[in-house]
Design an enzyme around this catalytic site. Structure first.
Site, short mmCIF file in Angstrom:
data_model
loop_
_atom_site.label_atom_id
_atom_site.label_comp_id
_atom_site.label_asym_id
_atom_site.label_seq_id
_atom_site.Cartn_x
_atom_site.Cartn_y
_atom_site.Cartn_z
N ASN A 164 29.40 31.67 40.25
CA ASN A 164 30.11 32.68 41.03
C ASN A 164 29.88 34.11 40.56
OD1 ASN A 164 31.59 32.03 38.74
ND2 ASN A 164 33.58 32.16 39.74
N GLU A 263 36.17 28.56 29.27
CA GLU A 263 36.88 29.34 30.29
C GLU A 263 36.87 28.48 31.53
OE1 GLU A 263 37.82 31.10 33.34
OE2 GLU A 263 35.95 32.25 33.20
N CYS A 297 37.83 32.35 39.33
CA CYS A 297 38.91 31.67 38.61
C CYS A 297 40.13 32.55 38.49
CB CYS A 297 38.42 31.24 37.23
SG CYS A 297 37.73 32.59 36.26
N GLU A 471 36.73 35.88 25.63
CA GLU A 471 35.46 36.57 25.83
C GLU A 471 35.75 38.04 26.11
OE1 GLU A 471 32.35 33.39 27.60
OE2 GLU A 471 33.87 34.02 29.04
#
Length: 491
Positions: A164, A263, A297, A471
């Protein structure tokens, strides 16, 4: 809507390497296999690339292992300068990189250009972090010893990136690995390998030594990833993707006791209180819901609005979403591109049909948009019942379900009623409520009167089944470093 590729579009795609990058060389898969990359706006094959297997995975791991010692010994400033040069090259080639991204995954060109700029910022941020890795000098409690605390690279790492945000998720993982002194094997998503292959070429041009970055494109991720995790060379996994796959990779990583950053999925609540600035809340919802066609997300998945303002909020949001232009991302004036593939659109169909079948009212959208690709109209649903399937899983599409609440406790309870905990959004003009609710929400990030939270300088990540580790920010490079201390007696 255009129905074919222009000469320039074809040239941009054809300029990307289509092999595996192993030990500094582009090569075909050992089996000779290739797989297709589809343009989701046209539902047609755009390009084919090398299809790696287990033999290629072993070769990539060997190359990363062989390069690790020398790369770890490289001066931090040298690693920093490589990232800085790559940052400049990304911005210099922003237009072509954005076009490539739009062609392989569908997002509108303007949004793709924004992603290139965002991706570049990770290289700039970690170029600065590379020279700021710290340590310490301590005295033992009895005064007899001294402790020298050092940070060193964790070792070869496996980076698995999603489809994505194919460029930004690459730089978000590669940036800290380079800065910390780790060699890498990168496996991009099957749907969007071209952006990562182009990025690999830029890093080589920026001076990254052979073997530091190895890229495996594959349509058989299980055949490639599992031997890497169990092979004894890789020392860390960083994965962005679904929670189901993350659990499997966590199990496979346990055999070698690997460091792991995950993640994973989200189910983001978006809370609008009665005192919120409704115009600002609507614009925030639009940003939180429609970034990347809702395929994020961090997308607002459950919009909880106080019962006193739910009607006006839903109507305004429906008007804004209904006015968005759906089409091929390369066409002028397009706001919303296609979903990634047929399966992605079918899932959105199923979730909307389930909610409507249970009593939800469609205020706008709720159907496919015209075109050969995987288009779906922006959709707002009101009166979504609590048992609707879309409230329990990621929609990953341009669908906004609006629900109501009557008080703060009810809103927080509903927001936290999920196994996920990536991000939440809160809209209120009450300062005390803003802090009180933000502290009660069980997520790794909170957007306060803001619909986009991602920033290279901030620690991105979630809690519960949304993942492990962070991150970005100073925390991002720490994920790629081990701590060692040296004990020295003075007597």
């Amino acid at each position: 809507m255009s129905t074919s590729w222009t000469e320039h579009e074809r040239a941009v795609v054809d300029a990307v390497p289509d092999g595996l990058l192993i030990g500094g060389s582009w090569r075909p898969a050992a089996s000779g296999a290739r797989f297709p990359v589809e343009d989701p706006a046209l539902a047609r094959e755009l390009r084919t690339v090398a299809d790696a297997g287990a033999q290629d995975a072993r070769a990539a791991a060997d190359a990363a292992g062989a390069a690790q010692e020398a790369w770890a010994a490289t001066a931090p400033r040298e690693r920093s300068e490589i990232l800085r040069r790559a940052y400049g090259l990304l911005l210099e080639r922003q237009d072509d990189l954005a076009l490539l991204m739009t062609l392989e995954m569908g997002k509108p060109l303007a949004e793709a250009k924004g992603e290139v700029a965002y991706a570049a910022e990770f290289f700039r941020w970690f170029a600065e972090e590379a020279v700021r890795v710290d340590g310490g000098y301590r005295t033992s409690p009895d005064g007899r010893d001294r402790f020298l605390v050092m940070r060193r690279p964790v070792g070869p790492v496996l980076l698995i990136t999603p489809w994505n945000f194919p460029l930004a998720m690459g730089t978000r993982k590669i940036g800290p690995a380079v800065a910390a002194g780790c060699t890498m094997v990168v496996k991009p998503a099957e749907q969007t390998p071209l952006s990562l292959l182009a990025l690999a070429g830029i890093l080589r041009e920026a001076g990254l030594p052979d073997g530091v970055l190895n890229v495996l494109t594959t349509s058989r991720p299980g055949e490639v990833v599992e031997p890497l995790l169990r092979g004894g060379i890789i020392r860390k996994l960083s994965f962005t993707g679904s929670t189901a796959v993350g659990r499997l990779l966590l199990e496979q990583s346990a055999e070698q006791v690997l460091r792991v950053s995950l993640e994973l999925g989200g189910n983001a609540p978006f809370l609008v209180f009665e005192d919120a600035d409704l115009d600002r809340a609507v614009e925030g919802a639009l940003a939180a819901k429609m970034r990347n066609m809702g395929e994020a997300c961090t997308a607002a998945n459950r919009l909880y609005v106080h019962e006193s303002v739910a009607g006006p909020f839903a109507d305004r949001l429906a008007a804004r979403m209904g006015a968005l232009t759906v089409g091929r991302g390369t066409d002028p004036g397009v706001d919303v591109g296609p979903l990634i593939d047929a399966d992605g659109r079918a899932k959105v169909d199923e979730l909307v049909e389930d909610a409507v079948g249970r009593g939800a009212k469609t205020l706008v959208g709720g159907e496919h948009a015209p075109g050969d690709g995987y288009f779906y109209r922006p959709t707002v649903l009101a009166g979504v019942p609590a048992d609707a399937a879309m409230l329990r899983q990621e929609i990953f599409g341009p669908v906004a379900p609006v629900l109501t609440f009557s008080d703060e406790d009810e809103a927080v309870a509903a927001a936290n009623d999920t196994p996920y905990g990536l991000v939440s959004y809160v809209f209120t003009r009450n300062l005390e409520r803003a802090f009180r609710v933000s502290e009660r929400l069980d997520t790794g990030m909170v957007g306060l009167n803001k619909g986009v939270v991602s920033n290279p300088a901030a620690p991105f990540g979630g809690v519960k089944q949304s993942g492990l580790g962070r991150e970005g920010g100073s925390e991002g490079i720490a994920e790629f470093l081990e701590t060692r201390y040296l004990a020295m007696p003075l007597t």
